[in-house]
Enzyme design. Structure first.
Site: not given
Ligand code: ASP
Length: 331
Positions: A12, A55-57, A87-88, A157, A267
């Site tokens: 992001t 996108d980090s996902s 951040t993901d 986390t 968990q």
């Molecule tokens: N979907 C974004 C990512 O992880 C979210 C972010 O950066 O906050 O690339």
């Protein structure tokens, strides 16, 4: 002045805002970094490289390898590294880097933001300035810098989708807090040996999250697909069902028969797995299950991925998994 390399990977922080909908899109924001460059250059001498834009996902182990190699190749020329990352999956990348960069004696600080750098009320500038500041100090480890705090990378986390305080390290205090002053609470001494980059990760892992109603027998066929380790996200101190068709025991026995490593994680985010407390834990121990202790899920997974790829001797893998190798669990 310290020399800092900013490694851009996307997220992001580097995205643009879609004018009509207000949603973030994965288009790179070309001039974001340039705008803030004059401020950063008051802290350190900055260079930046765009390694990739994702996108980090979409970040996979091959991308961890690319980041680790970029750090290795530039290690001699820079005093510290800032990795701009979504951040993901930032906590996964931070954990993976901490395991594969042996003898790290320079800071590797990951940061990102909840709102793109180009947006006026973004948290990006603050996080980036803090990260560059911290990368010019004596942190000899992989850390995450977010919302005025520096966390040990492999203890971190993602806790919030929307808050600026997106990260926490539930079982380890922040390494530093940034307020009027920078309050450094924890540093590790630089390594004596030179940096050793062992950027290898196995993808032959299965992660299972327990839930009431789960039938573990459904997962047994998956064990014949080349899986070498199973990380189980169990309840509380590492507990799991032991009765009727919900019992996890036949699944654990099936893993044991195939020499698949079994790790029991929790968990619950705070405190440590303890396989001595309840009956299920004791059964798990007898079947050779390893405790993830106080590791985050991100660390428990990436540590196993790294050890499986780096070592062949199962006793060595088990022994190293049981110990803290990069500050990821209690010694
Ligand atoms: N979907 C974004 C990512 O992880 C979210 C972010 O950066 O906050 O690339």
């Amino acid at each position: 002045m310290k020399r800092i390399l900013i490694i851009q990977t996307g997220g992001t922080i580097a995205m643009a805002i879609r004018e009509k909908t207000g949603g973030q899109v994965s288009e790179r924001q070309s001039n974001g970094l340039q705008k803030i460059a004059p401020i950063l250059s008051e802290i350190a001498q900055i260079e930046s490289r765009e390694l990739f834009f994702k996108d980090s996902s979409d970040i996979q182990p091959g991308d961890w390898v690319a980041i680790a190699r970029c750090i290795e190749e530039n290690y001699g020329q820079f005093d510290g590294f800032v990795v701009l990352h979504g951040t993901d999956t930032m906590a996964y990348t931070a954990s993976a880097l901490s395991f594969c960069l042996y003898n790290l004696s320079k800071p590797v600080i990951l940061t990102g933001s909840q709102v793109p750098l180009s947006v006026i009320r973004s948290d990006a500038a603050r996080n980036l300035i803090n990260a560059v500041q911290m990368a010019s100090l004596a942190f000899n480890e992989v850390a995450v810098c977010f919302s005025d705090k520096i966390f040990r990378g492999n203890r971190t986390t993602k806790m919030s989708i929307g808050d600026f305080t997106a990260f926490q390290s539930p079982n380890f205090p922040p390494l530093a807090e940034i307020g009027l002053d920078i309050n450094i609470k924890h540093t590790v001494s630089p390594a004596v040996q030179p940096l050793q980059c062992e950027a290898v990760f196995s993808e032959d892992i299965l992660v299972m999250r327990l839930f009431p109603g789960m039938k573990p027998s459904a997962y047994i066929p998956m064990l014949d697909s080349g899986i070498r380790a199973v990380i189980i996200s169990a309840y509380g101190s590492g507990n799991f069902p032991i009765t009727d068709s919900y019992s996890l025991i036949p699944f654990l026995e099936a893993c044991n028969k195939r020499n698949i490593f079994m790790v029991m994680a929790s968990q619950a985010l705070h405190d440590s797995v303890n396989l001595e407390t309840y009956a299920s834990g004791r059964i798990a121990r007898e079947l050779g299950v390893i405790s993830a202790r106080d590791m985050t899920m991100e660390a428990a997974i990436t540590k196993m991925m790294h050890l499986l790829a780096r070592y062949t001797n199962p006793y060595e893998i088990r022994d190293l998994y049981n110990r803290s190798i990069a500050g990821e669990c209690a010694p």
